[in-house]
Structure formats: C-alpha cells, structure tokens
Design a protein around this motif. Structure first.
Motif, mmCIF file in Angstrom:
data_model
loop_
_atom_site.group_PDB
_atom_site.id
_atom_site.type_symbol
_atom_site.label_atom_id
_atom_site.label_comp_id
_atom_site.label_asym_id
_atom_site.label_seq_id
_atom_site.Cartn_x
_atom_site.Cartn_y
_atom_site.Cartn_z
ATOM 1 N N ARG A 18 38.658 88.789 38.926
ATOM 2 C CA ARG A 18 39.867 88.915 38.112
ATOM 3 C C ARG A 18 40.680 87.617 38.138
ATOM 4 O O ARG A 18 41.215 87.189 37.117
ATOM 5 C CB ARG A 18 40.715 90.088 38.613
ATOM 6 N N ARG A 19 40.745 86.979 39.313
ATOM 7 C CA ARG A 19 41.476 85.703 39.434
ATOM 8 C C ARG A 19 40.791 84.612 38.597
ATOM 9 O O ARG A 19 41.461 83.822 37.937
ATOM 10 C CB ARG A 19 41.580 85.285 40.899
ATOM 11 N N LYS A 22 41.657 85.140 35.014
ATOM 12 C CA LYS A 22 43.040 84.706 34.774
ATOM 13 C C LYS A 22 43.100 83.179 34.650
ATOM 14 O O LYS A 22 43.762 82.646 33.769
ATOM 15 C CB LYS A 22 43.911 85.195 35.924
ATOM 16 N N LYS A 25 41.747 82.254 31.287
ATOM 17 C CA LYS A 25 42.704 82.574 30.224
ATOM 18 C C LYS A 25 43.837 81.548 30.176
ATOM 19 O O LYS A 25 44.324 81.197 29.106
ATOM 20 C CB LYS A 25 43.271 83.973 30.447
ATOM 21 N N GLU A 26 44.246 81.046 31.348
ATOM 22 C CA GLU A 26 45.307 80.045 31.429
ATOM 23 C C GLU A 26 44.780 78.625 31.203
ATOM 24 O O GLU A 26 45.526 77.663 31.327
ATOM 25 C CB GLU A 26 45.990 80.133 32.798
#
Length: 61
Positions: A18-19, A22, A25-26
C-alpha cells in the motif's frame, strides 16, 4: 527497461504494498509506469526517503 511489481518492490524495500502504491500515486519513484491499474517500478529504482519521519533534533530522548 526491466520493471518489477509493487509486491516485489515492497519485499525489496521492506515496506507495505500500500505504501508503494501511495509513493507511485504521488510520483515519488523515478521511472514508474502505469499499465491499466498496475504500477510497474524500474528494477533499479531507489527507495525514496520517508518524508513522514521527522529528525530527532530537540525532540524526545
């Protein structure tokens, strides 16, 4: 260019999938590509610094 999956990057860097998602996505991992709903990370990409952590200067002991 060779790519690895989110799961492979998570195992390699010792953080959660999940990290990794993220970070992708960033746009914090150089050279990432998205194919449909799947992120592909360059095999030689480096783990980005964790900006959520603060230094211990003047903090708790």
């Amino acid at each position: 260019m060779d790519y690895i999956s989110v799961k492979a990057a998570a195992d390699k860097w010792g953080i959660s999938e999940r990290r990794i998602q993220k970070l992708c996505k960033e746009n914090r991992i150089e050279g990432i590509e998205k194919f449909g709903r799947v992120w592909m990370i360059p095999k030689d990409a480096e783990k980005p610094a964790d900006s959520r952590r603060k230094s211990c200067e003047g903090g708790r002991t």
